[in-house]
Design a protein around this motif. Structure first.
Motif, PDB file in Angstrom:
ATOM      1  N   GLY A  27     -20.731 -14.115  12.186  1.00 16.23           N
ATOM      2  CA  GLY A  27     -20.911 -13.417  10.917  1.00 16.23           C
ATOM      3  C   GLY A  27     -20.467 -14.265   9.740  1.00 16.23           C
ATOM      4  N   LEU A  28     -19.296 -14.863   9.861  1.00 14.48           N
ATOM      5  CA  LEU A  28     -18.796 -15.702   8.772  1.00 14.48           C
ATOM      6  C   LEU A  28     -19.728 -16.879   8.537  1.00 14.48           C
ATOM      7  CD1 LEU A  28     -14.965 -15.732   9.469  1.00 14.48           C
ATOM      8  CD2 LEU A  28     -16.179 -14.629   7.617  1.00 14.48           C
ATOM      9  N   ASN A  29     -20.184 -17.466   9.630  1.00 12.99           N
ATOM     10  CA  ASN A  29     -21.088 -18.604   9.517  1.00 12.99           C
ATOM     11  C   ASN A  29     -22.376 -18.193   8.811  1.00 12.99           C
ATOM     12  OD1 ASN A  29     -22.113 -21.308  10.390  1.00 12.99           O
ATOM     13  ND2 ASN A  29     -23.592 -19.963  11.399  1.00 12.99           N
ATOM     14  N   THR A  30     -22.847 -16.988   9.137  1.00 14.22           N
ATOM     15  CA  THR A  30     -24.094 -16.522   8.519  1.00 14.22           C
ATOM     16  C   THR A  30     -23.893 -16.273   7.025  1.00 14.22           C
ATOM     17  OG1 THR A  30     -24.532 -15.452  10.611  1.00 14.22           O
ATOM     18  CG2 THR A  30     -25.935 -14.854   8.769  1.00 14.22           C
ATOM     19  N   ILE A  31     -22.762 -15.685   6.683  1.00 16.55           N
ATOM     20  CA  ILE A  31     -22.493 -15.424   5.276  1.00 16.55           C
ATOM     21  C   ILE A  31     -22.451 -16.744   4.498  1.00 16.55           C
ATOM     22  CG2 ILE A  31     -20.712 -14.649   3.678  1.00 16.55           C
ATOM     23  CD1 ILE A  31     -20.061 -12.468   5.736  1.00 16.55           C
ATOM     24  N   TYR A  32     -21.783 -17.708   5.073  1.00 11.80           N
ATOM     25  CA  TYR A  32     -21.688 -19.028   4.443  1.00 11.80           C
ATOM     26  C   TYR A  32     -23.083 -19.614   4.240  1.00 11.80           C
ATOM     27  CZ  TYR A  32     -20.569 -23.978   4.042  1.00 11.80           C
ATOM     28  OH  TYR A  32     -20.486 -25.271   3.618  1.00 11.80           O
ATOM     29  N   ASP A  33     -23.871 -19.468   5.285  1.00 13.16           N
ATOM     30  CA  ASP A  33     -25.233 -19.974   5.290  1.00 13.16           C
ATOM     31  C   ASP A  33     -26.061 -19.331   4.181  1.00 13.16           C
ATOM     32  OD1 ASP A  33     -26.719 -21.727   6.673  1.00 13.16           O
ATOM     33  OD2 ASP A  33     -27.698 -20.187   7.904  1.00 13.16           O
ATOM     34  N   LEU A  34     -25.965 -18.011   4.099  1.00 16.70           N
ATOM     35  CA  LEU A  34     -26.738 -17.272   3.100  1.00 16.70           C
ATOM     36  C   LEU A  34     -26.270 -17.633   1.703  1.00 16.70           C
ATOM     37  CD1 LEU A  34     -26.992 -13.780   4.774  1.00 16.70           C
ATOM     38  CD2 LEU A  34     -28.847 -15.356   4.289  1.00 16.70           C
ATOM     39  N   TRP A  35     -24.979 -17.805   1.560  1.00 14.82           N
ATOM     40  CA  TRP A  35     -24.419 -18.177   0.260  1.00 14.82           C
ATOM     41  C   TRP A  35     -24.991 -19.507  -0.186  1.00 14.82           C
ATOM     42  CZ3 TRP A  35     -22.414 -15.720  -3.454  1.00 14.82           C
ATOM     43  CH2 TRP A  35     -21.606 -16.343  -4.408  1.00 14.82           C
ATOM     44  N   ASP A  36     -25.103 -20.395   0.765  1.00 16.12           N
ATOM     45  CA  ASP A  36     -25.680 -21.705   0.510  1.00 16.12           C
ATOM     46  C   ASP A  36     -27.128 -21.571   0.059  1.00 16.12           C
ATOM     47  OD1 ASP A  36     -24.376 -24.105   0.625  1.00 16.12           O
ATOM     48  OD2 ASP A  36     -25.598 -24.796   2.322  1.00 16.12           O
ATOM     49  N   LEU A  66     -32.059 -18.311  16.772  1.00 17.60           N
ATOM     50  CA  LEU A  66     -31.450 -17.184  16.044  1.00 17.60           C
ATOM     51  C   LEU A  66     -31.405 -15.938  16.919  1.00 17.60           C
ATOM     52  CD1 LEU A  66     -30.284 -16.543  13.277  1.00 17.60           C
ATOM     53  CD2 LEU A  66     -32.494 -15.632  12.621  1.00 17.60           C
ATOM     54  N   SER A  67     -32.520 -15.660  17.582  1.00 12.34           N
ATOM     55  CA  SER A  67     -32.509 -14.441  18.398  1.00 12.34           C
ATOM     56  C   SER A  67     -31.631 -14.646  19.626  1.00 12.34           C
ATOM     57  CB  SER A  67     -33.917 -14.020  18.788  1.00 12.34           C
ATOM     58  OG  SER A  67     -34.662 -15.140  19.158  1.00 12.34           O
ATOM     59  N   VAL A  90     -22.159 -19.492  20.485  1.00 14.87           N
ATOM     60  CA  VAL A  90     -21.754 -20.613  19.636  1.00 14.87           C
ATOM     61  C   VAL A  90     -22.815 -21.701  19.673  1.00 14.87           C
ATOM     62  CG1 VAL A  90     -20.042 -22.411  19.329  1.00 14.87           C
ATOM     63  CG2 VAL A  90     -19.325 -20.110  19.917  1.00 14.87           C
ATOM     64  N   LEU A  91     -23.299 -22.007  20.880  1.00 15.66           N
ATOM     65  CA  LEU A  91     -24.297 -23.072  21.008  1.00 15.66           C
ATOM     66  C   LEU A  91     -25.560 -22.712  20.229  1.00 15.66           C
ATOM     67  CD1 LEU A  91     -25.379 -25.669  22.254  1.00 15.66           C
ATOM     68  CD2 LEU A  91     -26.109 -24.342  24.223  1.00 15.66           C
ATOM     69  N   SER A  92     -26.025 -21.479  20.399  1.00 15.98           N
ATOM     70  CA  SER A  92     -27.278 -21.158  19.714  1.00 15.98           C
ATOM     71  C   SER A  92     -27.069 -21.085  18.210  1.00 15.98           C
ATOM     72  CB  SER A  92     -27.906 -19.866  20.246  1.00 15.98           C
ATOM     73  OG  SER A  92     -27.008 -19.113  20.968  1.00 15.98           O
ATOM     74  N   MET A  93     -25.875 -20.687  17.795  1.00 16.33           N
ATOM     75  CA  MET A  93     -25.592 -20.682  16.364  1.00 16.33           C
ATOM     76  C   MET A  93     -25.655 -22.104  15.799  1.00 16.33           C
ATOM     77  SD  MET A  93     -22.025 -19.543  14.628  1.00 16.33           S
ATOM     78  CE  MET A  93     -21.122 -21.073  14.807  1.00 16.33           C
ATOM     79  N   VAL A  94     -25.039 -23.027  16.521  1.00 19.81           N
ATOM     80  CA  VAL A  94     -25.014 -24.420  16.060  1.00 19.81           C
ATOM     81  C   VAL A  94     -26.416 -25.007  16.059  1.00 19.81           C
ATOM     82  CG1 VAL A  94     -24.238 -26.695  16.751  1.00 19.81           C
ATOM     83  CG2 VAL A  94     -22.638 -24.818  16.730  1.00 19.81           C
ATOM     84  N   LYS A  95     -27.164 -24.695  17.121  1.00 18.19           N
ATOM     85  CA  LYS A  95     -28.542 -25.185  17.208  1.00 18.19           C
ATOM     86  C   LYS A  95     -29.372 -24.622  16.054  1.00 18.19           C
ATOM     87  CE  LYS A  95     -29.130 -27.474  21.199  1.00 18.19           C
ATOM     88  NZ  LYS A  95     -29.639 -28.843  21.231  1.00 18.19           N
ATOM     89  N   CYS A  96     -29.144 -23.349  15.787  1.00 13.79           N
ATOM     90  CA  CYS A  96     -29.894 -22.705  14.723  1.00 13.79           C
ATOM     91  C   CYS A  96     -29.561 -23.342  13.382  1.00 13.79           C
ATOM     92  CB  CYS A  96     -29.562 -21.223  14.724  1.00 13.79           C
ATOM     93  SG  CYS A  96     -30.517 -20.303  13.565  1.00 13.79           S
ATOM     94  N   ASN A  97     -28.291 -23.672  13.180  1.00 19.29           N
ATOM     95  CA  ASN A  97     -27.907 -24.354  11.940  1.00 19.29           C
ATOM     96  C   ASN A  97     -28.629 -25.680  11.810  1.00 19.29           C
ATOM     97  OD1 ASN A  97     -26.244 -22.340  11.226  1.00 19.29           O
ATOM     98  ND2 ASN A  97     -24.349 -23.366  11.806  1.00 19.29           N
ATOM     99  N   SER A  98     -28.808 -26.370  12.943  1.00 17.25           N
ATOM    100  CA  SER A  98     -29.482 -27.662  12.879  1.00 17.25           C
ATOM    101  C   SER A  98     -30.954 -27.494  12.550  1.00 17.25           C
ATOM    102  CB  SER A  98     -29.353 -28.390  14.205  1.00 17.25           C
ATOM    103  OG  SER A  98     -28.043 -28.367  14.639  1.00 17.25           O
TER     104      SER A  98
END
Lengths: 725, 796
Positions: free
Chosen positions: B300-309, B275-276, B253-261
Motif C-alpha cells: 500500500g505504501l509503495n502504491t501511494i508513493y507510486d501514485l504520488w510520483d 499488478l494482478s 514483494v517480487l511481483s510488486m518490484v517487477k511491476c515497478n520495473s
C-alpha cells in the motif's frame, strides 16, 4: 565618572496589555473560589496520599508516572505547612483543618491559568495575527474542562502547561534561528525547550508524545539546514551539538535528577516496600533495613538464610516448608510423593529459615574461618525447623504438571532416593568465582540430578497447602526469568550444632551491623523498571471511557457532589469549543489535502509563504493533537476523559488558525470578509454562552435544582447526578 | 502456484528500448572511461547515461570528492595512454559482468540448491513435530469436513488439507500431541507441499534483489543466506503455516518490484500480469495469517508513493492518472478482497459438519452444521410471555444462565439460591418468562398470546425450582465490585428486586424479540445494573461453574449480552431455524470477530517465560521442534547464528551508509554516475526492503499476545535481502577506491567469496540443528554440536 547622571535614566517598557489582561483573566477564572469545595474531589484522593507520604518522607511507588508531578503537588503542601496527616480514603470526605487546601490546589491552578497567555504567544510566534492569537487564548480561557481540571490537586493542567511552554519556547528559538544563532536568547529558548520537555515527561509519561513531536520538528528543521549551502560544515556541527545537548542530554539529566530528589526525599520504608528487591528495601530507613543491618555479607557453609523470590509476583514471598505433607492423591486423581510440602510463603515466619550445608560434611555450623559458597558450588539446603533436605524428583508438581514437584525429603524407604544436591548459580556475578552475597546476589538453584531449576510458579495451592504459593522444579529452563531467581534476605552464621539450640537460635532475631548502600543509578534503574512494569489489576471504573467517546464528548466524569444539595462538579468540556475544534481539524485536513494535490499538479492556490505558515501551524497544532490522541487507541489501560485534555488543547489552537486562513484566503471580497467576521463574533458569543451555562458544573456553585440539572443534560450519555426527592 | 522452473532470463530483447538505467555491469566492453562516455552520449536512448552537466570524468575516481554545486573543477585526469588502455575507469565494474547465460544458470543453481536443502531428510523425524499437531489436525478436519475454529484465516490450512488429500492422506491420523508416530499414515505429501513453498522463497528473494539492485552478486549473496540458514530450512520442512505465509509474502514483494520495473510500460500485458499477481499474493498472505496485513501495508505504501510520483508528472493527464488509480484499486483492493471472501466461502462450504469449533460461534451459526443439536430444529421465532427458554451468554464460550437447588455458602452475599453460567445443556438451564406484575397462569391454552417487546419489564422464573432471577446490592462472590445474582422467592412470588427490563441491542421500543438472533440485555430495574457473566470460575461450592453477576458499569461488552437459544411455547407456530440462516456476510463478520477475540485472548500468563521481540534478531533463543532427551531425534529451530548476526550487523551498517549518503546528497556533494547509481540502489532499493523489515518487525513490540521466535522469519527474509544489497554496494564502493581495476576486482571478488565461504562453513557447523541431532547434548564433548552452544540460552 558621574557621566551617567548627565543622561536621564530612562526605562522604556513595552507591555502587551492584552497579554497582561489575558493572564489576569486566566488567574481569575482558575483561582476564583479555589478552596471550594473543602472536600476531597475525584483523583485528589489518589494524589493526596502521595503528598502525605512526601510530607512524612515515606517511600512509595506509583506506577501512573514519574515523580516530578507528585513532587510539585507536594511542594504546594510543603509551602502550606501540611503535615501529611489526613486519611485519603474516599471522594467527598471533608478536609480537616490541618489540610492547606488553597496551597495544595494553587500550583495546578497557576499552571492552568498560565496556559491562556501561552496559547496567545504560540499563535503569535506562528506568525498569526493578534486577533487569531487573542481568539486562541480566549477559547482556552473559556474551556470548562480545562478549568475544572486546573482547580484541583491533579496533574493534567501542569502537564499541559509544560507541553505548551515547550512548544512556545521551541517556536521562539526557531524564529530567532534566522537572525541571531548562538545569541543569549537563542540559547535561553533552546534550553527552555529541553527543560520544559523533561518537566512534561516528568509529570506524566504522556509528555513523551509532545517531546517526540518537537524532536521530530527539530530534526526536520535541521535537515533543511543541512541542505542550505550557506552553512559551513563546522557551523552545522555546532548547531547539531547544541541541539543534541539541549534537547536530549539536558532533558535526560533533568529526568534523572527528578528521581534523585525523589529518592533523597523519601528515605523511610513504607507500604510499597515489598514491591522492591531486598537490596532496595535494605537501603530504606526502618523496615527491612532494621532487620538486615549488620548481617554477614558472604554466605558460607552453615549459614542460616531466608530466601526471597526475586520476581515478587503475585506477591513477595520466601521459600518455606512445614511439617505437612503433600496429599497422597490430588483432587484430579494424580498422585504425589506424599513428602513434606515446600511452598513460597508471603509472610515472615520461622519456617522460612534454611541452612546451607556442604554435601561432603555433616556439620550445620559455620566453621572458623567461614568457608564462603561460590558460584557453581554444590550445596544441600536444610530446612531449619524440620531438618529435612530440599529435594526434587520426577513427580509432577501439584498445580503445574509439566514441572517437577519440590519437597523436603522424607525417606519412606521405597524406591525413591533422595535427590537433594543443588548447584548454586549466581546470575548477576562478575566473575565465575564470585562469592554468594546476602541480598545482592541473585541465585538460581539448579538441581544436579535432573537439571531442573527451583522456580515460583505463581499459582496458589488449595486448602491442603494453606493457599501458599506453589514452588516447582522447572525442567525445561527456558532462559532467564525472575521467577527462577532467589536472593538471601536474612542471614546469620549458624553456631549451634544441636537441633534444640538451633531452634532457639532460629527464633532469635538476627544481629550485627553492616549497612549496604545501593548507588543512585542502581536504585533509579530498579525504581524506573518497577514503575514501567508494575501492572495494576485491570480495574473497571464507572466513568472510564474509550478513546472514541472523547472526540464527541459522549462521556463525562462526576468529580464531586455536595452531600446535601444538588451542587456538583463535572469534567465536561465546552460543547461549542469541542465541536468547532473537530470541525476545524476536519476542515484543515481537507484543505491541506486539496492544496497538496493541486500543488503536485503545479497549481498554486495560495502564496508560498501562506502555505508555509499553514503547514507549520498544522504541524504543531494538528500534529500535537494527533500525537496526544491517537496512541490511546493502542493502549490497554483504563482510559478517562481527562486523558484527552492535552490533545484537545492543541485542537483548540487549530480553530483560530483555520478561521484566519479562511478569512485571508477564501473570503475574497470585502463584503464576504465582514460577513465572516460577523459570523465569527456570533460563534464566539455562542461559545461564551455555553461556558456560562455549564459553569455551575465547572465551579460547583451555585447549586442547581433538579429541573435545571435535567436541562443541562444535553447528551443522553452524560451522567449528571440528580437527587431523588 | 509459481512454477519452480526458472523464469525467462532477465534481459529480454524488448528490454533494450526501455528507459531503465542500464546497469553498469553491462559496460564491460568499454575500453576506457572517456571513450565510454562518448559512446553513451551518442547512444539514442541515452537517458541513463551520465547527465550532461555532470562534472565529467574528473570524478573518475569514485572517491566522494566534495564539490560545491557548479564549482567542480574540470580537466581530464592526466593518465598515461599506455595505462588507459586496459584500464576500466576505477568506478567502472571491478568484475566482468556475467554473460547473458549466467543469470538463468545462477537462478537454476539457486533453485536447485534450495530444493535440495529443503527436501533433504524430509521424512525425518517420522513423528508429529511442534505445531504440526495443530495444523496437521486442521488439515485432517478439512478432509473430514468437520467444523473447527482457529485464530488464523483458513487458506493455509485449506492448502495443507488439499495437499494431504491429493497425496493420499485420508484424514484419520489424530495428531494428538507432538511426538506421536505417523506409522502408516501418509504425511510426506503435506510436508512436501510446505517444503515446496518454502523452497520457492529462495528464487523469489533472488529475483527480487536482482530486480532491485541489478547486481547478480547481491542476488546470489541473498540466495545463499536463505539457502543455508538453518532456521529457514527447519521452518520449511514441517506442516506449518509459515512457509505458506512467507511464500505469498515474498510473491507479493517480487511481483510488486517487477511491476515497478514495468512502470515505463504501463498497461502492457506484463504490467497487468505483475499488478494482478501482487493482488493475488496479498489475498494469499492475508488468507494464511493476519500477519499478512504487514505486507499489505508495504504494498500500500509503495502504491501511494507510486501514485504520488505519477501525480507530479505533468506530462500525464488527469484522465491517465485516473486510469492508473483505477487499475490499482481494481488489482490491489477489489481483487484481493474478492479472493479473500472466496476462500472463506470455500471454507464454510467444505466444513459443513459439527465439530470441535461449534461452541465458539453463535447459536444461529451452529444451526447450519450437520450433527449439531441446533441443526434442523424448529422453534417459535418471537418470544412471548409464558415461553420456556434458555439464555446463552454472548462472550466467547459463554455458558447458559443456570440455577440449581443449592444456596450460596455462608459469607458469600445473601444466603440464597445460586445462579451461575453453565456450559452444557441441562434441564436447569430452563427459565420461564413472566410478566412482572401479574402471576396469571400463562400456560392456559385459552389465554391470548402476548409477545415480549423491547423495553418490557419481565420476571424470569427458574423452571425446576420456581425461583425468580433476583439481584440486590450485595457484592458478587468473585467480582467484588458487581452485585450478586440469586434465585429468590417461592413458587414464583418474590419481590420487586426480581424485575428486569429486557432490551435488544440497537432496537427501538416495542419491537419483538427474536430467538437466536436478538442480542439481549437484562437491566435490573431496582439497581440499574446489567446481568452478565464475568467468566470467572466459582470454587467448589459453585460446582466450578461460571460466575454470574449484575454489573453496575453499563458497558457494551459481550459479557453482559445474552441470546435466547431454546424456546418452547406450544401456543406459537414453530419455524425452521433455516429461516434464521445467517447470510454469508454475517458469517464472515462473525468468524472475524471470533478470530480477533481468539487472537487477543492468547495472553501470556504471569511467571511464564515468553519470547520477546528483542530476542529475535540476535537469535537469542530457538524453539524445540522435536525431542528433548539424549536418545531422541532432536530438531531445534534456530537461525544459523553466523548469518543472523551478519544480518544484524548489516542493519546497523546500512543505517550508517544511508545517513552518510543522504547527508552527502543533501549537502550537494557531486557524485560520479557510478556512485549515483550505487546511492540510488542503497537509498531506494534498500529503503524499500528496510521498510518491509520494519513493518514486519516493529508491530510485534506492541502486541499483547503470546509471541514466538518464528514470528520473526518474515522480517528475517527482508533482513537477508538487505544484507545482500548492502554488502554488494559496500564492496563495490570499497573496490572503487583501489586504482588498478584488477586489484579492485580481486578485492570485490575476494570479499564476496569470503562471505559465501563463511556462510557455507557456518552451515556445515550448524546443519544438525535442522537435519536432526541424535546422541548427547551439546554440553557433552562427543556431541556433534560440541562447542557450538555459543549462547547459554540455546537448548541443544
Amino acid at each position: 565618572m558621574l557621566g551617567f547622571l548627565k543622561e536621564p535614566v530612562v526605562v522604556t517598557a513595552k507591555i502587551n496589555v492584552s497579554l497582561v489582561a489575558l493572564t489576569v483573566m486566566g488567574l481569575m477564572s482558575r483561582l476564583w473560589g479555589l478552596c471550594y469545595p473543602r472536600a476531597v474531589v475525584f483523583d485528589e484522593v489518589y494524589y493526596g496520599q502521595f503528598v502525605s507520604l512526601y510530607m512524612k518522607r515515606i517511600f512509595f511507588v506509583d506506577d501512573s508516572g514519574p515523580p516530578f508531578g507528585h513532587m510539585l503537588l507536594a511542594l504546594g503542601g510543603y509551602l502550606g505547612g501540611f503535615d501529611g496527616n489526613f486519611l485519603w480514603n474516599r471522594i467527598g470526605a471533608e478536609y480537616s483543618i490541618n489540610v492547606p487546601v488553597w496551597s495544595l490546589r494553587l500550583l495546578p491552578a497557576l499552571a492552568g491559568a498560565l496556559c491562556v497567555p501561552l496559547a496567545y504567544q504560540i499563535l503569535a510566534e506562528l506568525h498569526f495575527s493578534h486577533c487569531a492569537a487573542l481568539g486562541a487564548a480566549l477559547l482556552i480561557l473559556l474551556e470548562n474542562s480545562l478549568i475544572t481540571q486546573s482547580r484541583f490537586m491533579l496533574l493534567e493542567s501542569i502537564l499541559i502547561f509544560f507541553i505548551l511552554l515547550a512548544v512556545l519556547s521551541y517556536l521562539k528559538f526557531y524564529n530567532l534561528q534566522k537572525h541571531s544563532s548562538f545569541s543569549g536568547s537563542w540559547w535561553f529558548w533552546l534550553l527552555l525547550t529541553g527543560v520544559a520537555c523533561s518537566c512534561a515527561v516528568g509529570v506524566k509519561y504522556m509528555g513523551l508524545f509532545t517531546y517526540m513531536l518537537l524532536l521530530a520538528t527539530a530534526g526536520l528543521h535541521f535537515w533543511h539546514m543541512i541542505g542550505d549551502q550557506n552553512f559551513s560544515n563546522v557551523s552545522l556541527l555546532c548547531h547539531f551539538l547544541a541541539r543534541a545537548l539541549a534537547l536530549i542530554i539536558i532533558p535526560m539529566g533533568l529526568y534523572l535528577s527528578f528521581f534523585y530528589v525523589h529518592l533523597a526525599l523519601l528515605y523511610r520504608s513504607g507500604p510499597h516496600d515489598q514491591i522492591m528487591t531486598s537490596a532496595f528495601q535494605a537501603s530504606l530507613e526502618g523496615g527491612l533495613a532494621r532487620i538486615t543491618q549488620g548481617q554477614p555479607l558472604e554466605v558460607a557453609y552453615g549459614s542460616q538464610i531466608t530466601l526471597r523470590n526475586v520476581l515478587g509476583k503475585p506477591m513477595q514471598c520466601w521459600l518455606h516448608s512445614h511439617t505437612n505433607t503433600y496429599p497422597i492423591r490430588y483432587e484430579n486423581g494424580r498422585g504425589s510423593s506424599h513428602q513434606q510440602q515446600v511452598t513460597c510463603y508471603p509472610f515472615k515466619d520461622v519456617n522460612n529459615w534454611w541452612i546451607v550445608k556442604d554435601p561432603g560434611m555433616q556439620q550445620l555450623v559455620v566453621s572458623n574461618p567461614p568457608r564462603p559458597v561460590r558460584h557453581g558450588h554444590i550445596v544441600q539446603l536444610v530446612h531449619g525447623i524440620t531438618t529435612r533436605y530440599l529435594n526434587t524428583h520426577d513427580v509432577a508438581a501439584p498445580l503445574s504438571p509439566h514441572s517437577q514437584e519440590v519437597s523436603c525429603y522424607i525417606d519412606y524407604n521405597i524406591s525413591m532416593p533422595a535427590q537433594n544436591l543443588w548447584r548454586v548459580e549466581i546470575v548477576n556475578r562478575e566473575s565465575d568465582t564470585d562469592v554468594w552475597k546476602t541480598i545482592l546476589s541473585e541465585v538460581r538453584f539448579v538441581h544436579v540430578n535432573t537439571s531442573a531449576v527451583l522456580k515460583l510458579s505463581g499459582a496458589s495451592l488449595p486448602e491442603w497447602g494453606y493457599r501458599q504459593l506453589e514452588v516447582v522444579g522447572e525442567k525445561l529452563s527456558k532462559g532467564y526469568h525472575q521467577s527462577m531467581l532467589w536472593n538471601v534476605e536474612e542471614h546469620r552464621y549458624g553456631k549451634s550444632q544441636e537441633q534444640k539450640e538451633r531452634e532457639v537460635e532460629l527464633h532469635s532475631p538476627t544481629q550485627m551491623d553492616i549497612s549496604k548502600n545501593l548507588s543512585f543509578m542502581a536504585k533509579f534503574t530498579e525504581l524506573q523498571w518497577k514503575i514501567l512494569t508494575l501492572k495494576n489489576e485491570d480495574t473497571e471504573h464507572k466513568y472510564s471511557s474509550s478513546a472514541l467517546d472523547w472526540i464527541t464528548m459522549d462521556t463525562n466524569i462526576a468529580y464531586w457532589l455536595h452531600p446535601t444539595s444538588g451542587a456538583q462538579i463535572h469534567l465536561l468540556g465546552n460543547v461549542a469549543t469541542w465541536a468547532s475544534a473537530n470541525a476545524a481539524a476536519l476542515l484543515y485536513l481537507c484543505l491541506s489535502l486539496w492544496y497538496l494535490l493541486r500543488r503536485r499538479r503545479r497549481i498554486y492556490d495560495i502564496p508560498e509563504d501562506a502555505w508555509q505558515l499553514w503547514m507549520a501551524a498544522g504541524g504543531i497544532c494538528g500534529g500535537g493533537w494527533a500525537v496526544n490522541y491517537l496512541p490511546f487507541f493502542l493502549m490497554e489501560k483504563t482510559l478517562f476523559l481527562y486523558h484527552y485534555l492535552p490533545a484537545v488543547t492543541f485542537q483548540i489552537l487549530l480553530i483560530p488558525v483555520v478561521l484566519q486562513h479562511l478569512s485571508d484566503h477564501l473570503c475574497r471580497s470585502v463584503l464576504l470578509k465582514s460577513m465572516f467576521s460577523a459570523l465569527v463574533v456570533a460563534w464566539f458569543s455562542w461559545v461564551y454562552f455555553v461556558y456560562c451555562t455549564f459553569s455551575p458544573l465547572t465551579y460547583g456553585q451555585p447549586a442547581l435544582a433538579p429541573a435545571e440539572l435535567r436541562a443541562l443534560r444535553w447528551k443522553d450519555t452524560w451522567n449528571i447526578l440528580i437527587r431523588k426527592q | 502456484m509459481a512454477p519452480p522452473s526458472p523464469p525467462a532470463p532477465l534481459p529480454p530483447a524488448g528490454r533494450a528500448r526501455s528507459r531503465r538505467r542500464v546497469p553498469w555491469r553491462r559496460r564491460r566492453s568499454s575500453p576506457s572511461r572517456p571513450a565510454l562516455r562518448a559512446r553513451r552520449l551518442r547512444a539514442p536512448h541515452g537517458r541513463d547515461c551520465i547527465p550532461r552537466r555532470a562534472p565529467r570524468p574528473a570524478a573518475l575516481r569514485p572517491s566522494m570528492r566534495r564539490a560545491r554545486r557548479g564549482a567542480a573543477r574540470g580537466g581530464y585526469p592526466r593518465m598515461p595512454p599506455r595505462q588507459r588502455e586496459p584500464r576500466r575507469g576505477p568506478g567502472a565494474p571491478p568484475r566482468p559482468a556475467p554473460p547473458a547465460a549466467t543469470r538463468p544458470a545462477a537462478l537454476a543453481l539457486v533453485t536447485l540448491l534450495s530444493f535440495a536443502s529443503r527436501f533433504h531428510r524430509l521424512r525425518e523425524p517420522p513423528h508429529v513435530c511442534w505445531d504440526e499437531t495443530h495444523f496437521g489436525k486442521m488439515g485432517s478436519y478439512y478432509i473430514n469436513r468437520t467444523f473447527f475454529f482457529d485464530v488464523h484465516p483458513p487458506l493455509g490450512k485449506m492448502l495443507i488439507g488439499l495437499a494431504g488429500y491429493l497425496s493420499g492422506y485420508d484424514g484419520t491420523f489424530p495428531f494428538q500431541k507432538p511426538g506421536d508416530r505417523y506409522e502408516q499414515h501418509n504425511y510426506v505429501g503435506m510436508r512436501g507441499f510446505c517444503a515446496f513453498l518454502g523452497s520457492c522463497l529462495v528464487p523469489f528473494a533472488y529475483l527480487t534483489v536482482l530486480e532491485l539492485s541489478k547486481s547478480l552478486p547481491a542476488a546470489l549473496l541473498t540466495a545463499f543466506i536463505l539457502i543455508f540458514d538453518t532456521g529457514c530450512i527447519t521452518l520449511s520442512q514441517y506442516i506449518l503455516l509459515d512457509p505458506i505465509l512467507m511464500f505469498f509474502l515474498m510473491g507479493a514483494v517480487l511481483s510488486m518490484v517487477k511491476c515497478n520495473s514495468c512502470a515505463d510500460r504501463p498497461f502492457s500485458a506484463s504490467w497487468w500480469f505483475w499488478l494482478s499477481l501482487t493482488g493475488v499474493s496479498l489475498a494469499g498472505a492475508m488468507g494464511v495469517k493476519f500477519v499478512g496485513l504487514f505486507v499489505v501495508l508495504l504494498v500500500g505504501l509503495n502504491t501511494i508513493y507510486d501514485l504520488w510520483d505519477l501525480l507530479g508528472n505533468l506530462s500525464l493527464s488527469l484522465v491517465m492518472f485516473g486510469k492508473h488509480l483505477l487499475a490499482r484499486v481494481l488489482c490491489l483492493i477489489f481483487l484481493p478482497l474478492a479472493l479473500y471472501t472466496a476462500m472463506f466461502a470455500v471454507h464454510f462450504a467444505v466444513l459443513n459438519r459439527s465439530g470441535p469449533g461449534d461452541g465458539f460461534f453463535s447459536s444461529a451459526f451452529q444451526s447450519q452444521l450437520i450433527g449439531n443439536n441446533l441443526h434442523n430444529v424448529s422453534v417459535p421465532e418471537h418470544l412471548a410471555y409464558g415461553s420456556v427458554v434458555t439464555m446463552k451468554n454472548l462472550r466467547m464460550a459463554g455458558g447458559y444462565l443456570h440455577s440449581h437447588w443449592h444456596l450460596y455458602p455462608e459469607g458469600v452475599g445473601a444466603r440464597q439460591q445460586q445462579v451461575t453460567a453453565y456450559l452444557h445443556k441441562d434441564l436447569n438451564n430452563l427459565w420461564i418468562i413472566k410478566k412482572h406484575e401479574s402471576d396469571t397462569d400463562l400456560s392456559d391454552p385459552s389465554s391470548p398470546v402476548e409477545f415480549v417487546r423491547h423495553g418490557d419489564i419481565i420476571r424470569l422464573e427458574h423452571k425446576e425450582t420456581s425461583r425468580n432471577l433476583h439481584s440486590h446490592q450485595h457484592e458478587a462472590p468473585l467480582t467484588r465490585k458487581h452485585f450478586q445474582v440469586t434465585g429468590y422467592g417461592i413458587n414464583g412470588t418474590g419481590d420487586s428486586n426480581d424485575f428486569w427490563r429486557i432490551e435488544v441491542v440497537g432496537r427501538r421500543t416495542g419491537q419483538l424479540i427474536k430467538v437466536l438472533r436478538s442480542q439481549v440485555r437484562l437491566t435490573h430495574v431496582a439497581t440499574g445494573c446489567v446481568l452478565g457473566s464475568s467468566g470467572k470460575t466459582l470454587p467448589k461450592w459453585g460446582w466450578e461453574q461460571v460466575e454470574v453477576t449484575c454489573t453496575p458499569y453499563l458497558k457494551e461488552t459481550p459479557n453482559s449480552l445474552w441470546n435466547f437459544e431454546d424456546h418452547i411455547n406450544p401456543k406459537l407456530p414453530n419455524i425452521s431455524l433455516d429461516v434464521l440462516k445467517p447470510s454469508f456476510a454475517e458469517i464472515l463478520l462473525e468468524s472475524h470477530m471470533v478470530m480477533i477475540r481468539g487472537n487477543s485472548g492468547l495472553k501470556p500468563k504471569d511467571n511464564e517465560v515468553t519470547s520477546k521481540p528483542w530476542h529475535w534478531p540476535i537469535n537469542y533463543q530457538g524453539l524445540r521442534f522435536s525431542g528433548v532427551n539424549e536418545t531422541d531425534y532432536r530438531v531445534y529451530l534456530l537461525g544459523n547464528p553466523v548469518i543472523w548476526w551478519l544480518n544484524l550487523v548489516t542493519i546497523g551498517l546500512y543505517l550508517l551508509i544511508t545517513v552518510a549518503t543522504a547527508v552527502a546528497l543533501k549537502r550537494g556533494v557531486q557524485l560520479t554516475s557510478e556512485l549515483k547509481e550505487l546511492s540510488r540502489v542503497v537509498l531506494h532499493a534498500g529503503g524499500q526492503i528496510t521498510l518491509g523489515w520494519l513493518l514486519h518487525y516493529l508491530p510485534f513490540f506492541m502486541m499483547g499476545r503470546v509471541l514466538y521466535f518464528h514470528h520473526y522469519f518474515p522480517a528475517m527474509l527482508f533482513s537477508s535481502m538487505l544484507t545482500g544489497i548492502t554488502w554488494d554496494a559496500l564492496l563495490k564502493f570499497c573496490a572503487g577506491f583501489l586504482s588498478p581495476s584488477t586489484t579492485a576486482r580481486k578485492v570485490y571478488g575476494g570479499g564476496f567469496l569470503a562471505l559465501v565461504l563463511l556462510i557455507l562453513y557456518s552451515f556445515y557447523l550448524f546443519h544438525p540443528l535442522s537435519y536432526g541431532m541424535v546422541g548427547p547434548m551439546a554440553s557433552h564433548p562427543s556431541s556433534p554440536m560440541a562447542g557450538l552452544r555459543w549462547m547459554d540460552s540455546w537448548e541443544f
